[in-house]
Design an enzyme around this catalytic site. Structure first.
Site, PDB file in Angstrom:
ATOM      1  N   CYS A   1      -2.809   3.104   3.585  1.00 12.49           N
ATOM      2  CA  CYS A   1      -3.045   4.403   2.951  1.00 12.49           C
ATOM      3  C   CYS A   1      -2.568   4.496   1.508  1.00 12.49           C
ATOM      4  CB  CYS A   1      -2.379   5.485   3.779  1.00 12.49           C
ATOM      5  SG  CYS A   1      -2.980   5.468   5.463  1.00 12.49           S
TER       6      CYS A   1
HETATM    7  C1  UGA Z   1       1.503   7.274   5.094  1.00 11.51           C
HETATM    8  C2  UGA Z   1       2.040   8.711   5.027  1.00 11.51           C
HETATM    9  O1  UGA Z   1       3.463   8.705   5.167  1.00 11.51           O
HETATM   10  C3  UGA Z   1       1.414   9.578   6.118  1.00 11.51           C
HETATM   11  O2  UGA Z   1       1.840  10.931   5.974  1.00 11.51           O
HETATM   12  C4  UGA Z   1      -0.114   9.511   5.977  1.00 11.51           C
HETATM   13  O3  UGA Z   1      -0.757  10.271   6.976  1.00 11.51           O
HETATM   14  C5  UGA Z   1      -0.559   8.065   6.090  1.00 11.51           C
HETATM   15  O4  UGA Z   1       0.075   7.300   5.041  1.00 11.51           O
HETATM   16  C6  UGA Z   1      -2.059   8.049   5.939  1.00 11.51           C
HETATM   17  O5  UGA Z   1      -2.567   8.438   4.865  1.00 11.51           O
HETATM   18  O6  UGA Z   1      -2.755   7.778   6.914  1.00 11.51           O
HETATM   19  P1  UGA Z   1       2.047   5.132   6.608  1.00 11.51           P
HETATM   20  O7  UGA Z   1       1.090   4.393   5.725  1.00 11.51           O
HETATM   21  O8  UGA Z   1       1.938   4.988   8.080  1.00 11.51           O
HETATM   22  O9  UGA Z   1       1.949   6.718   6.321  1.00 11.51           O
HETATM   23  O10 UGA Z   1       3.494   4.636   6.206  1.00 11.51           O
HETATM   24  P2  UGA Z   1       4.811   5.238   5.519  1.00 11.51           P
HETATM   25  O11 UGA Z   1       5.844   5.372   6.546  1.00 11.51           O
HETATM   26  O12 UGA Z   1       4.500   6.391   4.681  1.00 11.51           O
HETATM   27  O13 UGA Z   1       5.229   3.993   4.583  1.00 11.51           O
HETATM   28  C7  UGA Z   1       4.338   3.491   3.575  1.00 11.51           C
HETATM   29  C8  UGA Z   1       5.009   2.351   2.841  1.00 11.51           C
HETATM   30  O14 UGA Z   1       6.051   2.838   1.988  1.00 11.51           O
HETATM   31  C9  UGA Z   1       5.666   1.304   3.747  1.00 11.51           C
HETATM   32  O15 UGA Z   1       5.429   0.017   3.235  1.00 11.51           O
HETATM   33  C10 UGA Z   1       7.145   1.664   3.673  1.00 11.51           C
HETATM   34  O16 UGA Z   1       7.973   0.549   3.927  1.00 11.51           O
HETATM   35  C11 UGA Z   1       7.257   2.137   2.239  1.00 11.51           C
HETATM   36  N1  UGA Z   1       8.392   3.068   2.018  1.00 11.51           N
HETATM   37  C12 UGA Z   1       8.406   4.294   2.591  1.00 11.51           C
HETATM   38  C13 UGA Z   1       9.428   2.685   1.176  1.00 11.51           C
HETATM   39  O17 UGA Z   1       9.430   1.568   0.620  1.00 11.51           O
HETATM   40  N2  UGA Z   1      10.454   3.556   0.967  1.00 11.51           N
HETATM   41  C14 UGA Z   1      10.492   4.783   1.525  1.00 11.51           C
HETATM   42  O18 UGA Z   1      11.459   5.537   1.274  1.00 11.51           O
HETATM   43  C15 UGA Z   1       9.446   5.165   2.375  1.00 11.51           C
END
Ligand code: UGA
Length: 427
Positions: free
Chosen positions: A261
């Protein structure tokens, strides 16, 4: 109780379908992929998602959810049809609406009666897509329809929980009657419900993901700066997060964001901006920063081990984050490729994503346990935030590895407990 059909049984479609069925609606699912349909109807989710197997089986048993083999069978009983097909990136970063067009055409072709139905786009689509892509196809079919947009905010790994207990619901509607129908589907939601027009609902999704990606890229950059300036990111993070306008969430620095995403949606918004004469400099910088952030982890290894040629390096976590088997845009790809290009022997482990990862980068030796991955390793990068990795101790690293050089790329270990380990993390 509403008769709902869900077209597209990927994580978003299936979790939404199961959530609607759990809340008492009658739901029918359809996917063009035959094996996916078979799996789902047998109660076997085609991907890993916490709690989905049990919840799916429960609604199948209760006959609240069923999977059909034709679009005709999906459309005939439906009052509301959710479009949950993928909108991937094209080579140039723009959004590929091919799947959405094809699915809408197939819905129109299967709509044989004169019954008015509500078609709701749940796929992530750029503002204007529902009006410019979905509407003309339905109009050409001559069928009476209403249009809605209901973006999803599901996090992979917690998608079912998020679908069952959303923190907000955004409902874009083409008129008051559509808004009323959509609101009735979310009657049990104990959270704010925002009713908008179609374009605004589409935009809210991009705004959310772009902002969250910006927060992560900001945290990564700030942590790099903290390192350079000799300041503890932990303390800065605490101080920063205490500002109620900011909050501490999504400010965990590491090796960058991946997934299906953030990268795709930010790229699509950048590309749409350029097409409309806006240069989205901030979002371009977010993508550029994210592209290179993993290099910090490689630099730590080189600092400790010198030339990586011939060194055995373990990557723990191959999916884009923990609690998922999804490898799309995982930072493990650039990390592995960079290590391989430096002549390192790369070993990888992930509780779920190993087989999928090795199909893409077969040069990485994928093993079946943390122990095997760390055995004899000169260094390791923790790329995934799996709970099992956060339980690793200094003793584990010291006894299993040839040299205990550990780069925590997801900030899941406590440096104070890493005595004896040559431990690094960003910030
Ligand atoms: C993300 C959004 O959080 C959801 O709300 C949304 O619905 C989804 O995309 C989508 O559009 O379908 P997701 O891709 O499952 O969800 O994953 P996240 O938990 O948001 O993490 C995304 C990336 O950012 C991961 O690689 C994670 O490791 C990284 N991340 C996240 C960080 O490096 N630091 C953080 O503080 C948070």
């Amino acid at each position: 109780m509403t008769n709902i059909s869900v077209v597209g049984l990927g994580p978003v479609g299936l979790c939404s379908a199961v959530a609607f069925a759990t809340q008492g609606h009658r739901v029918i699912g359809f996917d063009i992929d035959t094996s996916r349909r078979d799996q789902v109807s047998r109660g076997e989710p085609p991907f890993y998602e916490k709690g989905i197997r049990e919840a799916l089986r429960k609604v199948l048993r209760a006959k609240r959810f069923s999977v059909v083999d034709t679009m005709d069978a999906a459309i005939e009983p439906a009052a509301v049809v959710f479009l949950c097909v993928g909108t991937p990136s094209r080579e140039d970063g723009s959004m590929d609406d091919g799947g959405l067009r094809a699915a809408t055409k197939s819905i129109a072709a299967a709509w044989r009666d004169g019954k008015r139905r509500t078609v709701v786009v749940k796929s992530t689509v750029l503002p204007g897509t529902t009006d410019n892509v979905v509407r003309p196809i339905l109009e050409a079919s001559g069928r009476p329809f209403r249009l809605g947009v209901n973006p999803e905010f599901l996090r992979e790994g917690r998608a079912l929980e998020d679908a069952l207990r959303p923190d907000r619901v955004v409902l874009g509607a083409d008129g008051p009657e559509t808004a009323r129908i959509l609101k009735s589907l979310y009657r049990s939601a104990k959270c704010p419900v925002l009713a908008t027009d179609l374009k605004t609902a589409e935009a809210v999704k991009y705004a959310t993901n772009s902002f969250l990606a910006t927060k992560v890229a900001f945290a990564d950059e700030l942590a790099n700066l903290c390192d350079a300036l000799g300041v503890s990111y932990d303390e800065v993070h605490k101080g920063l997060g205490l500002d109620s306008r900011i909050n501490p969430r999504f400010l965990v620095p590491g090796v960058g964001f991946g997934g299906s995403c953030f990268p795709k949606d930010v790229r699509a918004l950048v590309s749409a901006g350029r097409r409309h004469g806006v240069e989205p400099r901030l979002l371009e910088a977010v993508l550029a920063q994210n592209e290179v952030q993993y290099l910090r982890a490689i630099a730590f290894l080189e600092e400790e081990l010198g030339d990586l040629n011939g060194k055995r390096i373990a990557i723990l976590g191959l999916a884009f984050k923990g609690d998922t088997d999804d490898i799309r845009e995982t930072r493990a790809f650039p990390i592995a490729r960079s290590l391989l290009s430096k002549g390192a022997l790369v070993v990888g482990y992930d509780p779920l994503a190993g087989p999928a990862f090795s199909k893409v980068v077969p040069e990485v030796k994928v093993v079946d346990s943390v122990k095997e991955a760390l055995a004899g390793a000169d260094g390791t990068i923790l790329q995934g935030d799996w709970p099992a990795f956060s339980r690793l101790t200094a003793k584990d690293f010291m006894t299993m590895m040839a040299t205990p050089v550990v780069v925590d790329g997801r900030r899941i270990l406590d440096p104070k407990k890493m005595r004896g380990v040559r431990f690094h993390r960003i910030g």
